[in-house]
Design a protein around this motif. Structure first.
Motif, short mmCIF file in Angstrom:
data_model
loop_
_atom_site.label_atom_id
_atom_site.label_comp_id
_atom_site.label_asym_id
_atom_site.label_seq_id
_atom_site.Cartn_x
_atom_site.Cartn_y
_atom_site.Cartn_z
N ASP A 14 -0.29 -10.05 4.16
CA ASP A 14 -1.29 -11.00 3.49
C ASP A 14 -2.56 -11.25 4.37
O ASP A 14 -2.19 -11.59 5.52
N GLY A 15 -3.63 -11.17 3.75
CA GLY A 15 -4.74 -11.24 4.80
C GLY A 15 -5.45 -10.15 5.27
O GLY A 15 -6.44 -9.84 5.67
N LYS A 16 -4.52 -9.08 5.37
CA LYS A 16 -4.86 -7.87 6.16
C LYS A 16 -5.13 -6.87 4.99
O LYS A 16 -5.99 -6.13 5.25
N LEU A 17 -4.61 -6.77 3.80
CA LEU A 17 -4.59 -6.08 2.79
C LEU A 17 -4.96 -7.03 1.48
O LEU A 17 -4.54 -7.93 1.47
N THR A 18 -5.80 -6.50 0.60
CA THR A 18 -5.94 -7.08 -0.61
C THR A 18 -5.00 -7.06 -1.53
O THR A 18 -4.24 -6.16 -1.54
N GLY A 19 -4.81 -7.86 -2.47
CA GLY A 19 -3.77 -7.84 -3.40
C GLY A 19 -3.70 -6.49 -4.32
O GLY A 19 -2.72 -5.97 -4.44
N GLU A 20 -4.94 -6.04 -4.57
CA GLU A 20 -5.30 -4.80 -5.32
C GLU A 20 -4.55 -3.59 -4.36
O GLU A 20 -3.98 -2.89 -4.91
N GLN A 21 -4.89 -3.62 -2.97
CA GLN A 21 -4.44 -2.58 -2.01
C GLN A 21 -2.88 -2.71 -2.16
O GLN A 21 -2.32 -1.59 -1.95
N ILE A 22 -2.38 -3.75 -2.06
CA ILE A 22 -0.68 -3.93 -2.04
C ILE A 22 -0.22 -3.50 -3.28
O ILE A 22 0.69 -2.67 -3.22
N ASP A 23 -0.65 -3.74 -4.49
CA ASP A 23 -0.31 -3.26 -5.87
C ASP A 23 -0.34 -1.53 -5.79
O ASP A 23 0.42 -1.02 -6.40
N GLN A 24 -1.52 -1.26 -5.14
CA GLN A 24 -1.58 0.48 -5.08
C GLN A 24 -0.37 0.87 -4.10
O GLN A 24 -0.03 2.02 -4.38
N LEU A 25 -0.18 0.27 -2.99
CA LEU A 25 0.94 0.74 -2.22
C LEU A 25 2.47 0.58 -2.94
O LEU A 25 3.15 1.46 -2.73
N VAL A 26 2.47 -0.42 -3.76
CA VAL A 26 3.90 -0.50 -4.47
C VAL A 26 3.99 0.63 -5.42
O VAL A 26 4.72 1.65 -5.55
N GLY A 27 2.70 1.28 -6.15
CA GLY A 27 2.41 2.19 -6.93
C GLY A 27 3.02 3.65 -6.12
O GLY A 27 3.74 4.34 -6.84
N TYR A 28 2.48 3.56 -4.86
CA TYR A 28 2.69 4.95 -3.85
C TYR A 28 4.36 4.73 -3.70
O TYR A 28 4.63 6.10 -3.39
N ILE A 29 4.91 3.71 -3.65
CA ILE A 29 6.11 3.66 -3.30
C ILE A 29 7.07 4.02 -4.21
O ILE A 29 7.92 4.85 -4.18
N ARG A 30 6.65 3.73 -5.49
CA ARG A 30 7.14 4.43 -6.77
C ARG A 30 7.19 5.90 -6.90
O ARG A 30 7.98 6.50 -7.21
#
Ligand code: HEC
Length: 107
Positions: free
Chosen positions: A85-101
């Protein structure tokens, strides 16, 4: 006047650099921010991963969780998992979730 132009050019460079940082693909974000613990392929076969008993991203235990669950762990942290939180944007975290998928599909 020269100084004003120099300042303007510097600002443009700074702006361009930050725009690049925002557009870092999830793969690079993962390699830079996550791989030291989760391993380059998410299987956590790193010294850190083994010591911290991190679950393999390919495992059903991880993949059965919802996107919201995974996003919450990354945003808020969990146990030894740091909060982003605060280090990455919500959008970046969404992209990471996509990457984990994506990792989950590469068995
Ligand atoms: C300092 C080491 C460390 C770093 C860096 C790290 N993690 Fe983690 N992560 C952990 C640990 C430890 C856990 C297990 C937490 C638990 O279940 O107690 C975990 C759990 C997770 C989980 C939940 C998986 C499960 O077992 O349910 C996700 C998703 C995750 N991390 C994603 C990320 C992402 C994305 C990044 C990079 C932005 C990242 N992590 C960076 C240590 C780390």
């Amino acid at each position: 006047m020269k100084n004003t132009i120099a300042l303007f050019v510097l600002l443009m460079i700074a702006f361009a650099a930050s725009a690049v940082a925002q557009n870092t693909p999830a793969k690079d974000l993962f390699a830079n921010r996550c791989a030291m613990c989760h391993g380059p392929d998410g299987s956590a076969q790193t010294t850190m991963g083994k010591n911290l008993k991190i679950r393999d991203f390919h495992s059903a235990d991880v993949q059965k969780q919802s996107d919201t669950d995974l996003k919450t762990v990354i945003t808020k942290g969990k146990g030894k998992m740091p909060a982003f939180d605060g280090k990455l944007t919500g959008e970046q975290i969404d992209q990471l979730v996509g990457y984990i998928r994506e990792i989950g599909k590469q068995k």
